[in-house]
Design a protein around this motif. Structure first.
Motif, PDB file in Angstrom:
ATOM      1  N   ALA A  64       1.301  -1.350  -0.228  1.00  0.00           N
ATOM      2  CA  ALA A  64       0.054  -0.333  -0.057  1.00  0.00           C
ATOM      3  C   ALA A  64       0.747   0.661   0.314  1.00  0.00           C
ATOM      4  CB  ALA A  64      -0.532   0.219   1.216  1.00  0.00           C
ATOM      5  N   ASP A  65       0.188   2.109  -0.624  1.00  0.00           N
ATOM      6  CA  ASP A  65       1.133   3.764  -0.781  1.00  0.00           C
ATOM      7  C   ASP A  65       1.163   4.088   0.873  1.00  0.00           C
ATOM      8  OD1 ASP A  65       2.068   3.488  -3.550  1.00  0.00           O
ATOM      9  OD2 ASP A  65      -0.221   4.060  -3.289  1.00  0.00           O
ATOM     10  N   LEU A  66      -0.262   4.075   0.987  1.00  0.00           N
ATOM     11  CA  LEU A  66       0.454   4.773   3.009  1.00  0.00           C
ATOM     12  C   LEU A  66      -1.175   4.211   3.769  1.00  0.00           C
ATOM     13  CD1 LEU A  66      -1.849   8.600   1.725  1.00  0.00           C
ATOM     14  CD2 LEU A  66      -1.862   6.272   1.055  1.00  0.00           C
ATOM     15  N   GLY A  67      -1.166   4.220   3.966  1.00  0.00           N
ATOM     16  CA  GLY A  67      -2.277   3.602   5.473  1.00  0.00           C
ATOM     17  C   GLY A  67      -2.410   4.656   6.522  1.00  0.00           C
ATOM     18  N   VAL A  68      -3.613   3.883   7.427  1.00  0.00           N
ATOM     19  CA  VAL A  68      -3.812   4.243   8.444  1.00  0.00           C
ATOM     20  C   VAL A  68      -3.408   3.477   9.741  1.00  0.00           C
ATOM     21  CG1 VAL A  68      -5.663   5.728  10.064  1.00  0.00           C
ATOM     22  CG2 VAL A  68      -5.494   5.988   7.980  1.00  0.00           C
ATOM     23  N   ALA A  69      -2.492   3.612  11.150  1.00  0.00           N
ATOM     24  CA  ALA A  69      -2.298   2.108  12.167  1.00  0.00           C
ATOM     25  C   ALA A  69      -2.388   3.211  13.710  1.00  0.00           C
ATOM     26  CB  ALA A  69      -0.828   2.047  12.006  1.00  0.00           C
ATOM     27  N   GLY A  70      -3.138   2.051  14.510  1.00  0.00           N
ATOM     28  CA  GLY A  70      -2.454   3.902  16.329  1.00  0.00           C
ATOM     29  C   GLY A  70      -1.460   3.356  16.211  1.00  0.00           C
ATOM     30  N   LEU A  71      -1.000   4.581  17.559  1.00  0.00           N
ATOM     31  CA  LEU A  71       0.466   4.763  18.015  1.00  0.00           C
ATOM     32  C   LEU A  71       1.189   3.043  17.867  1.00  0.00           C
ATOM     33  CD1 LEU A  71       2.980   6.457  17.950  1.00  0.00           C
ATOM     34  CD2 LEU A  71       1.638   6.912  19.893  1.00  0.00           C
ATOM     35  N   ASP A  72      -0.040   2.655  19.324  1.00  0.00           N
ATOM     36  CA  ASP A  72       0.410   0.942  19.539  1.00  0.00           C
ATOM     37  C   ASP A  72       0.845   0.246  18.573  1.00  0.00           C
ATOM     38  OD1 ASP A  72      -2.704   1.747  18.613  1.00  0.00           O
ATOM     39  OD2 ASP A  72      -3.125  -0.365  19.649  1.00  0.00           O
ATOM     40  N   VAL A  73       0.047   0.271  17.488  1.00  0.00           N
ATOM     41  CA  VAL A  73       0.505  -0.735  16.331  1.00  0.00           C
ATOM     42  C   VAL A  73       1.969  -0.687  15.886  1.00  0.00           C
ATOM     43  CG1 VAL A  73       0.362  -1.031  13.814  1.00  0.00           C
ATOM     44  CG2 VAL A  73      -1.695  -1.593  15.969  1.00  0.00           C
ATOM     45  N   LEU A  74       2.237   0.980  15.733  1.00  0.00           N
ATOM     46  CA  LEU A  74       3.395   1.376  15.239  1.00  0.00           C
ATOM     47  C   LEU A  74       4.593   1.234  16.428  1.00  0.00           C
ATOM     48  CD1 LEU A  74       2.047   4.193  13.722  1.00  0.00           C
ATOM     49  CD2 LEU A  74       2.878   2.352  12.141  1.00  0.00           C
ATOM     50  N   VAL A 195       3.063   7.192   4.980  1.00  0.00           N
ATOM     51  CA  VAL A 195       3.162   6.941   4.222  1.00  0.00           C
ATOM     52  C   VAL A 195       5.689   5.997   3.611  1.00  0.00           C
ATOM     53  CG1 VAL A 195       3.508   8.163   1.767  1.00  0.00           C
ATOM     54  CG2 VAL A 195       1.964   8.777   4.317  1.00  0.00           C
ATOM     55  N   ASN A 196       4.840   4.985   2.315  1.00  0.00           N
ATOM     56  CA  ASN A 196       5.896   4.266   1.944  1.00  0.00           C
ATOM     57  C   ASN A 196       6.738   5.810   1.213  1.00  0.00           C
ATOM     58  OD1 ASN A 196       7.323   3.242  -0.450  1.00  0.00           O
ATOM     59  ND2 ASN A 196       6.907   1.711   0.720  1.00  0.00           N
ATOM     60  N   PRO A 197       7.797   5.776   1.740  1.00  0.00           N
ATOM     61  CA  PRO A 197       8.887   6.938   1.258  1.00  0.00           C
ATOM     62  C   PRO A 197       8.980   6.732  -0.066  1.00  0.00           C
ATOM     63  CG  PRO A 197       9.304   5.687   3.884  1.00  0.00           C
ATOM     64  CD  PRO A 197       8.868   5.003   2.794  1.00  0.00           C
ATOM     65  N   ALA A 198       9.185   5.648  -0.460  1.00  0.00           N
ATOM     66  CA  ALA A 198       9.380   5.720  -2.310  1.00  0.00           C
ATOM     67  C   ALA A 198       8.308   5.898  -3.155  1.00  0.00           C
ATOM     68  CB  ALA A 198       9.748   4.118  -3.127  1.00  0.00           C
ATOM     69  N   ALA A 199       6.752   5.966  -2.839  1.00  0.00           N
ATOM     70  CA  ALA A 199       5.877   6.122  -2.941  1.00  0.00           C
ATOM     71  C   ALA A 199       5.912   7.522  -2.802  1.00  0.00           C
ATOM     72  CB  ALA A 199       4.200   5.535  -2.580  1.00  0.00           C
ATOM     73  N   LEU A 200       6.478   8.152  -1.968  1.00  0.00           N
ATOM     74  CA  LEU A 200       6.453   9.721  -2.104  1.00  0.00           C
ATOM     75  C   LEU A 200       6.581  10.067  -3.012  1.00  0.00           C
ATOM     76  CD1 LEU A 200       4.848  11.364  -0.356  1.00  0.00           C
ATOM     77  CD2 LEU A 200       6.552  11.584   0.958  1.00  0.00           C
ATOM     78  N   LYS A 201       7.902   9.858  -3.572  1.00  0.00           N
ATOM     79  CA  LYS A 201       8.854  10.055  -3.847  1.00  0.00           C
ATOM     80  C   LYS A 201       8.669   9.536  -6.002  1.00  0.00           C
ATOM     81  CE  LYS A 201      13.445   9.912  -2.697  1.00  0.00           C
ATOM     82  NZ  LYS A 201      14.330   8.554  -1.640  1.00  0.00           N
ATOM     83  N   LEU A 202       7.515   8.352  -6.561  1.00  0.00           N
ATOM     84  CA  LEU A 202       7.435   8.181  -7.505  1.00  0.00           C
ATOM     85  C   LEU A 202       6.137   8.790  -8.008  1.00  0.00           C
ATOM     86  CD1 LEU A 202       8.116   4.031  -7.084  1.00  0.00           C
ATOM     87  CD2 LEU A 202       8.905   5.878  -9.408  1.00  0.00           C
ATOM     88  N   LYS A 203       5.620   8.894  -6.917  1.00  0.00           N
ATOM     89  CA  LYS A 203       3.588   9.475  -7.093  1.00  0.00           C
ATOM     90  C   LYS A 203       3.814  10.964  -5.990  1.00  0.00           C
ATOM     91  CE  LYS A 203       1.817   5.042  -6.699  1.00  0.00           C
ATOM     92  NZ  LYS A 203       1.207   4.007  -6.387  1.00  0.00           N
ATOM     93  N   ARG A 204       4.268  11.098  -6.526  1.00  0.00           N
ATOM     94  CA  ARG A 204       4.879  13.007  -5.467  1.00  0.00           C
ATOM     95  C   ARG A 204       3.193  13.732  -5.466  1.00  0.00           C
ATOM     96  NH1 ARG A 204       7.709  14.941  -1.792  1.00  0.00           N
ATOM     97  NH2 ARG A 204       7.391  16.430  -0.710  1.00  0.00           N
ATOM     98  N   GLU A 205       2.696  14.157  -6.385  1.00  0.00           N
ATOM     99  CA  GLU A 205       2.322  15.185  -7.165  1.00  0.00           C
ATOM    100  C   GLU A 205       0.931  14.381  -5.542  1.00  0.00           C
ATOM    101  OE1 GLU A 205       2.237  18.640  -8.357  1.00  0.00           O
ATOM    102  OE2 GLU A 205       3.865  18.353  -7.763  1.00  0.00           O
TER     103      GLU A 205
END
Ligand code: PRT
Ligand code: MG
Length: 221
Positions: A64-74, A195-205
């Motif tokens: 996934a390019d991005l996601g939502v997770a609890g701080l507990d999980v992270l 967010v996946n850092p590589a995705a942020l570069k490739l799909k920046r906009e």
């Protein structure tokens, strides 16, 4: 295509208003459909449904390019590194301020936690959050034996498996129903956007636009 990882239940439910504010409607109700990939009104945005604890894994490895997770999980996923800012392979730009609760230590009503700590006794603690718990008790200088569980932590002190638990509390009614007392507040918890850092570069906009829309929605609430 942008892929957003969400878990069913409170994370999904609380994310809907944020998505809506970003102009995105989800086209299926996960409680009714068995689909694991859900389309949205934005042809270039889809939602994948994963277990709450799997969200960081999906984002980290690009499922996934991005996601939502609890701080507990992270914190459990990334260990020390996520405490310092971001787990390896995860960019954590935003506190979404949803799915809020606190992580606490709780004991049976008849267990004198303060006395046990004062005497320096070893306390048996059952929890799903072994990493965060270890860190907490080490900082406090409390001696503990940690017992890893995957759910229903509340049962552990009632059956003699443990003296205490580390668990999430929101209304406090689960603790109350099981005659447990909250004796220590470890930290406040809320869901974060990762967010996946590589995705942020490739799909920046498109990703930047989505993150900005979420941020505006969080602030406008
Ligand atoms: O359920 P599953 O095993 O699939 O996964 P999960 O339990 O990790 O997911 P889910 O959907 O239950 O929780 C997702 C996220 O919501 C967590 O990672 C937290 O960041 C957040 N959250 C917010 C909570 C709570 N509030 C919460 N109250 N997660 C769990 N609880 C549980 C808690 O563990 C305890 O058993 O609710 C009970 C206490 O609630 P009260 O209201 O009785 O105090
Ligand atoms: Mg749950």
């Amino acid at each position: 295509m942008i892929t957003l990882a969400l878990s069913k239940g409170r994370i999904f439910d609380d994310s809907l208003p944020l998505l809506r504010a970003a102009g995105i409607e989800v086209l299926e109700d996960p409680e009714k459909s068995r689909k694991l990939i859900i389309a949205t009104t934005r042809p270039d945005v889809r939602v994948v449904l994963v277990r709450a604890t799997d969200v960081p894994t999906y984002v980290q490895h690009g499922g996934a390019d991005l996601g939502v997770a609890g701080l507990d999980v992270l914190l459990e996923h990334g260990g020390d590194q996520s405490l310092a800012g971001g787990a390896v392979g995860l960019y954590r730009p935003l506190d979404l301020k949803i799915a809020r609760c606190r992580m606490s230590v709780a004991v049976r009503e008849d267990f004198d936690y303060a006395a046990a700590v004062k005497q320096g006794s070893r306390i048996r603690v059952a929890t799903k959050y072994t990493h965060t718990a270890r860190q907490h008790f080490a900082t406090k200088g409390v001696h503990v034996d940690l017992i890893k569980l995957y759910g229903s932590m509340e049962l552990a002190p009632l059956t003699g498996l443990a003296d205490a638990i580390v668990d999430l509390v929101s209304t406090g009614s689960t603790l109350q129903a099981n005659h447990l007392l909250e004796v220590e507040h470890i930290m406040d918890i809320s869901a974060r956007l990762v967010v996946n850092p590589a995705a942020l570069k490739l799909k920046r906009e498109p990703l930047r636009a989505l993150i900005d829309a979420f941020e505006a929605a969080v602030e406008g609430r």
